[in-house]
Design a protein around this motif. Structure first.
Motif, PDB file in Angstrom:
ATOM      1  N   ASP A   4      -5.492   7.019 -10.999  1.00 58.20           N
ATOM      2  CA  ASP A   4      -5.547   5.647 -10.023  1.00 58.20           C
ATOM      3  C   ASP A   4      -5.780   4.547 -10.734  1.00 58.20           C
ATOM      4  OD1 ASP A   4      -4.708   7.803  -8.098  1.00 58.20           O
ATOM      5  OD2 ASP A   4      -6.621   7.578  -6.867  1.00 58.20           O
ATOM      6  N   SER A  45      -7.406   0.835 -11.187  1.00 57.36           N
ATOM      7  CA  SER A  45      -8.752   0.198 -11.001  1.00 57.36           C
ATOM      8  C   SER A  45      -8.702  -1.064 -11.997  1.00 57.36           C
ATOM      9  CB  SER A  45      -9.861   1.076 -11.436  1.00 57.36           C
ATOM     10  OG  SER A  45     -11.052   0.605 -11.569  1.00 57.36           O
ATOM     11  N   GLU A  55     -13.494  -4.931  -7.598  1.00 61.06           N
ATOM     12  CA  GLU A  55     -12.425  -4.068  -6.765  1.00 61.06           C
ATOM     13  C   GLU A  55     -12.509  -4.490  -5.311  1.00 61.06           C
ATOM     14  OE1 GLU A  55     -10.558  -1.884  -7.928  1.00 61.06           O
ATOM     15  OE2 GLU A  55     -11.410  -1.341  -9.595  1.00 61.06           O
ATOM     16  N   GLU A  56     -11.452  -4.735  -4.748  1.00 60.49           N
ATOM     17  CA  GLU A  56     -11.091  -5.026  -3.321  1.00 60.49           C
ATOM     18  C   GLU A  56     -10.130  -4.150  -2.810  1.00 60.49           C
ATOM     19  OE1 GLU A  56     -10.272  -9.142  -2.978  1.00 60.49           O
ATOM     20  OE2 GLU A  56     -12.172  -9.866  -3.496  1.00 60.49           O
ATOM     21  N   HIS A  57     -10.632  -3.121  -1.765  1.00 65.39           N
ATOM     22  CA  HIS A  57      -9.766  -2.108  -1.099  1.00 65.39           C
ATOM     23  C   HIS A  57      -9.531  -2.602   0.422  1.00 65.39           C
ATOM     24  CE1 HIS A  57      -9.575  -0.035  -4.776  1.00 65.39           C
ATOM     25  NE2 HIS A  57     -11.016   0.123  -4.807  1.00 65.39           N
ATOM     26  N   LEU A 103       0.891  -1.374  -0.021  1.00 61.23           N
ATOM     27  CA  LEU A 103      -0.074   0.171   0.088  1.00 61.23           C
ATOM     28  C   LEU A 103       0.993   1.113  -0.028  1.00 61.23           C
ATOM     29  CD1 LEU A 103      -2.919   1.421   0.353  1.00 61.23           C
ATOM     30  CD2 LEU A 103      -2.586   1.232   2.787  1.00 61.23           C
ATOM     31  N   ASP A 145      -7.247   1.875   3.046  1.00 59.91           N
ATOM     32  CA  ASP A 145      -6.573   2.372   2.074  1.00 59.91           C
ATOM     33  C   ASP A 145      -6.885   4.067   1.748  1.00 59.91           C
ATOM     34  OD1 ASP A 145      -5.543   3.182  -0.333  1.00 59.91           O
ATOM     35  OD2 ASP A 145      -6.486   1.264  -1.615  1.00 59.91           O
ATOM     36  N   SER A 152      -8.376   4.675  -1.756  1.00 62.94           N
ATOM     37  CA  SER A 152      -9.771   4.441  -2.172  1.00 62.94           C
ATOM     38  C   SER A 152     -10.644   5.402  -1.624  1.00 62.94           C
ATOM     39  CB  SER A 152      -9.944   3.122  -1.944  1.00 62.94           C
ATOM     40  OG  SER A 152     -10.170   3.055  -0.421  1.00 62.94           O
ATOM     41  N   LYS A 153     -10.464   6.115  -0.766  1.00 59.58           N
ATOM     42  CA  LYS A 153     -11.473   6.864   0.003  1.00 59.58           C
ATOM     43  C   LYS A 153     -11.461   8.346  -0.780  1.00 59.58           C
ATOM     44  CE  LYS A 153     -10.298   5.140   4.641  1.00 59.58           C
ATOM     45  NZ  LYS A 153     -11.372   4.142   4.417  1.00 59.58           N
ATOM     46  N   GLN A 205       2.329   2.043  -3.212  1.00 62.66           N
ATOM     47  CA  GLN A 205       1.245   2.761  -4.136  1.00 62.66           C
ATOM     48  C   GLN A 205       1.267   4.338  -3.822  1.00 62.66           C
ATOM     49  OE1 GLN A 205      -0.751   1.057  -6.746  1.00 62.66           O
ATOM     50  NE2 GLN A 205       1.106  -0.144  -6.473  1.00 62.66           N
ATOM     51  N   ARG A 242     -10.525   9.194  -4.592  1.00 59.11           N
ATOM     52  CA  ARG A 242      -9.936   8.815  -5.795  1.00 59.11           C
ATOM     53  C   ARG A 242      -9.679   9.780  -6.594  1.00 59.11           C
ATOM     54  NH1 ARG A 242     -10.613   7.012 -11.194  1.00 59.11           N
ATOM     55  NH2 ARG A 242      -9.251   5.136 -11.530  1.00 59.11           N
TER      56      ARG A 242
END
Length: 694
Positions: free
Chosen positions: A662, A664, A646-648, A135, A652, A655-656, A138, A658
């Motif tokens: 980014d 996807s 999508e699995e966040h 994470l 993260d 993801s809150k 990223q 975007r």
């Protein structure tokens, strides 16, 4: 001449034509390679083949991944980085693992971790550290400004953990690399010694904003070419139209919103698939808007159902029933009751196409799936040697599972998984039958069959000896262990009577050439036993690296004359040692974590190298986009598997909130699917599992 050139088309062949022209253009130093950035080795192999086919002789182009490209530019401009910058995700994970207990000990108010460190095992904590490292990595690429803010003030547990981990890495993080490189580029002008005379980026369908910023800065110092596959002409028309204000002062979110408004991106199938292309176009306009533009979009399409679909995609027009009068089999959709049946139906159609078109070559057929490893056993059964379905069809799998790896890497994985096991007869027999092991100990297949019979007749089941059994939590006796079985074999060789000797019943008499085989078998078992005994429940990274090197030296030989597998293993050993040194990590880690980390280091996706396919090409979507073929088959388009869900992580922060650019996974799958449709030249074959077995 220093400048940026933007090449855009909806046909990869058009981009290839321009690419060949750029490569063929003379350079000042013909011995210095042209740096070409590609997303994977599948595309680089295809480009090499096309260059040779068009130019006859070619050897002046070096293909690298985007990450490797950034590193090479950085050490060219800032040579001291090669000495003090040793960041990797593995080093960051170790630094985080080392820093987590200090956060718990500080016990600061408001610092709430998503993991109970006091109750968690070291194995779970290390796995959590690896997840957080992914994470944070990223964040460094997509949110460098957030990382810079954390360095000024620790506002939450992630900020505090990052700062502590970064201090263990002496501050040498990707953000440090980007900032150092940006400062250096801003201070330079004119011709720079050491920089490639020409830089090319081909087929990367979504470059992060920070990479585009680097390319734009390099365009002021050298010749930079960006080749962009754009599926819809209308998107590019909107991007290149006059815009209120300046692209360089307009946020990419506003540019993307303008494109979506004008092309009605939310409408229909094409709109749902092209969102990634819209965002990429917006970022290119924002960062590279002043570059020299060169575009060519198709005006004519094949007179077929496939051609009509491709035309509508390019024009961003809607699909409606009865809007065309073409009826043919250029597009086929098949629904099957399981994966095996999907491959059966596919095989029948490939044989039919080959019979109908004598000029069709196997390497002009591509079969792609969201995850090809789920189909690999069925492909090997129905297309490979021994198939009872009408003969073998040559094929090649890119990005498959373990069966698609180098034999020596597969053998290494096998023995590493034996380290904390029960040393069963099945594990030894499976390892013994692998080619790298047979070559090391000079076993023939007849020898292996004889050894298997020895193991069966001496009742070897599991456990090295009574001590090993006790160490793994079982009663400490030597019944059915390797030690007792080998004693029986040796006694069968030494004595000529059937009675027990020292409570050991002799095995079958061994004489003649089998004596030499027994000697080699004893050497094999003793070597494996020594390695298993040296493995401890917890080991330091240097101890682990020494153990893996011992496996290479004592048990394996690479059957590949080029030795690519051995080189990758040794590179992974060096990487783990360097990661521990960079993170100043000296503590022991659980054996299972060391093994998982090492195997992840081995599985670098970019390093899956292939030549031009000699048969039908099978691959996952991520490996094979932007490669045109006569027939493209997309299988495994199943519900909940395509597009991927999508699995966040719950913590993260990206993801809150975007932003354009980014990642996807769902948008990537749809965009690659759209590209595959446009890259099919004669037929498009689709299949999915949609019916249950009665």
């Amino acid at each position: 001449m220093a400048a940026g050139y933007l090449h855009c088309s909806d046909k990869v062949e058009t981009l290839l034509e321009w690419f060949v022209q750029v490569i063929d253009k003379p350079v000042t130093n013909p011995l210095k390679p042209i740096l070409t950035v590609v997303p994977n080795w599948t595309l680089s192999s295809w480009l090499r083949y096309q260059l040779v086919a068009r130019l006859g002789v070619h050897g002046n182009c070096r293909f690298v991944s985007p990450e490797r490209f950034v590193w090479e530019i950085a050490i060219t401009l800032v040579p001291e980085l090669a000495m003090d910058y040793r960041y990797s995700k593995g080093a960051l994970a170790l630094a985080i693992f080392k820093s987590l207990p200090t956060i718990l000990n500080d016990n600061r108010k408001g610092v709430v971790l998503p993991l109970d460190l006091q109750a968690a095992s070291p194995q779970l904590i290390h796995q959590f550290a690896r997840v957080v490292a992914d994470l944070f990595d990223q964040y460094c690429i997509y949110r460098p400004e957030m990382i810079r803010g954390w360095q000024a003030e620790s506002s939450n547990w992630q900020a505090e953990l990052w700062n502590k981990a970064a201090s263990n890495l002496l501050g040498r993080t990707p953000v440090y690399l980007w900032d150092t490189l940006k400062t250096k580029l801003e201070s330079m002008s004119g011709e720079v010694e050491g920089l490639p005379e020409r830089v090319i980026c081909f087929g990367v369908y979504m470059l992060p904003p920070i990479y585009l910023e680097l390319l734009n800065a390099l365009a002021a110092l050298t010749e930079v070419h960006l080749f962009v596959f754009m599926p819809a002409k209308k998107i590019w028309e909107v991007v290149t139209k006059p815009f209120e204000g300046n692209y360089f002062t307009t946020p990419p979110e506003k540019i993307a919103s303008r494109i979506k408004d004008q092309i009605n991106v939310q409408h229909g199938f094409v709109g749902s698939c092209v969102e990634l292309g819209v965002e990429h176009a917006a970022l290119i306009a924002y960062r590279c808007g002043r570059w020299v533009h060169k575009e060519r979009f198709s005006e004519q399409w094949p007179h077929s159902l496939l051609g009509e679909v491709q035309r509508k995609i390019s024009e961003m027009s809607t699909f409606s029933g009865g809007s065309h009068s073409l009826v043919d089999d250029s597009i086929q959709i098949h629904v099957c009751h399981n994966r095996f049946r999907e491959i059966e139906v596919l095989r029948d159609h490939i044989l039919k196409w080959l019979q109908e078109d004598p000029d069709l070559r196997l390497d002009e057929i591509g079969v792609f799936a969201p995850d090809i490893s789920k189909y690999q056993p069925y492909i090997e059964a129905l297309f490979g040697e021994g198939s009872d379905q009408g003969g073998t069809i040559p094929f090649q799998i890119i990005g498959g599972g373990e069966g698609n790896r180098s034999p020596v890497i597969h053998a290494l994985e096998w023995v590493l998984k034996m380290l904390d096991g029960r040393a069963t007869a099945g594990e030894f027999i499976g390892f013994l039958g692998m080619e790298p092991v047979r070559l090391k100990f000079d076993f023939s297949w007849d020898d292996v069959s004889t050894i298997v019979q020895w193991i069966i007749r001496t009742n070897i089941r599991w456990g090295l000896d009574e001590i090993h059994k006790a160490q793994i939590g079982f009663p400490g006796h030597d019944y059915n262990t390797w030690r007792s079985g080998l004693d029986r074999l040796l006694l069968g060789y030494s004595v000529a009577f059937n009675g027990a000797f020292a409570k050991i019943v002799p095995g079958d008499p061994i004489e003649g050439d089998r004596v030499e085989l027994l000697d080699k078998f004893l050497a094999f078992v003793n070597a494996v036993a020594e390695i298993i005994k040296r493995a401890k429940p917890e080991m330091t990274v240097p101890e682990w690296c020494e153990l893996v090197q011992m496996v290479l030296d004592r048990l394996l030989v690479d059957p590949d004359p080029a030795g690519l597998g051995i080189r990758r293993i040794r590179a992974a050993i060096r990487q783990m040692a360097e990661d521990a040194e960079a993170a100043q990590f000296e503590d022991p880690l659980p054996l299972v974590n060391l093994r998982e980390t090492f195997l992840l280091t081995l599985s670098d996706p970019y390093e899956t190298r292939v030549g031009h396919p000699a048969g039908v090409l099978f691959g996952s979507f991520k490996w094979t986009h932007t490669v045109p073929m006569k027939i493209i088959c997309l299988i495994g388009l199943n519900d909940k598997e395509f597009p991927r869900i999508e699995e966040h992580l719950t913590f993260d922060l990206m993801s809150k909130h975007r932003q354009v650019g980014d990642r996807s996974v769902a948008a990537e799958d749809r965009y690659v699917f759209l590209g595959a449709i446009l890259n099919a030249r004669q037929r498009l074959y689709l299949s999915y599992v949609g019916k249950s077995t009665p």
